[in-house]
Design an enzyme around this catalytic site. Sequence first.
Site, short mmCIF file in Angstrom:
data_model
loop_
_atom_site.label_atom_id
_atom_site.label_comp_id
_atom_site.label_asym_id
_atom_site.label_seq_id
_atom_site.Cartn_x
_atom_site.Cartn_y
_atom_site.Cartn_z
CB CYS A 78 -12.01 -25.64 -22.89
SG CYS A 78 -13.33 -24.44 -23.06
CG HIS A 170 -10.98 -24.34 -18.51
ND1 HIS A 170 -9.82 -23.90 -19.11
CD2 HIS A 170 -11.99 -23.89 -19.30
CE1 HIS A 170 -10.11 -23.23 -20.20
NE2 HIS A 170 -11.43 -23.21 -20.34
CD GLU A 172 -7.28 -25.84 -17.38
OE1 GLU A 172 -7.99 -26.87 -17.38
OE2 GLU A 172 -7.51 -24.85 -18.11
N1 LIG Z 1 -12.37 -21.64 -22.59
C1 LIG Z 1 -12.20 -22.07 -23.83
O1 LIG Z 1 -11.25 -22.81 -24.12
C2 LIG Z 1 -13.18 -21.55 -24.84
C3 LIG Z 1 -13.03 -22.18 -26.21
C4 LIG Z 1 -13.74 -21.32 -27.24
N2 LIG Z 1 -15.15 -21.54 -27.18
C5 LIG Z 1 -13.19 -21.63 -28.64
O2 LIG Z 1 -13.88 -21.73 -29.58
O3 LIG Z 1 -12.01 -21.75 -28.80
#
Ligand SMILES: NC(=O)CC[C@H](N)C(=O)O
Length: 190
Positions: A78, A170, A172
Amino acid sequence: MKVGVIAVQGAFREHIRVLRELGADAVEVRRAEQLEDADAVIIPGGESTAIGKLMRTYDLMEPVKALGQAGKPVFGTCAGMIVLANRISGGEATHLGLMDVEVNRNSFGRQKESFEADLDMAVLGDEPYPAVFIRAPHIESIGAEVEVLATYEDRIVAVQQGNLLAASFHPELTGDVRLHDYFLSLAKRS
Ligand SMILES: NC(=O)CC[C@H](N)C(=O)O
């Protein structure tokens, strides 16, 4: 197998828990010395601007970049995927810039803050992989060396470039440890 988890912001504790469950020596990383004998690194989800800024403040950018360039596995989930990318849509400044992908930071945001979806991921076997997306980015384009591991509604959400692994979701936060296991298998090989 020592895996450093960048622990400046975001979901690092959950990654540590899964890695330990799989028998890896997982350590929280806030100082460059903690990366010295690491076999692999994870950059967790959270907020990429904050993670990037704190990694710079704690002098973690160069050592992580060096590990990735030396062929050690680096996994960005992410926000961590955004930190790995060498292009961010809208021309925003990049962070590690290790991986040859262009990411769109909030492609699944707003209308659908978070959701779960079953993904087909051939590298993990036949069983669908349950992925949790939270204000998730997606990958808009990839370089020639990058392999697509999963898509969701025609958007690229997991990729690999040799020793580098990235996912929009995610891993995890689900009970399914197969993606961490796959990552550790890359570290064993390297
Ligand atoms: N759950 C996440 O890690 C979101 C990331 C988020 N969209 C960002 O720009 O950092």
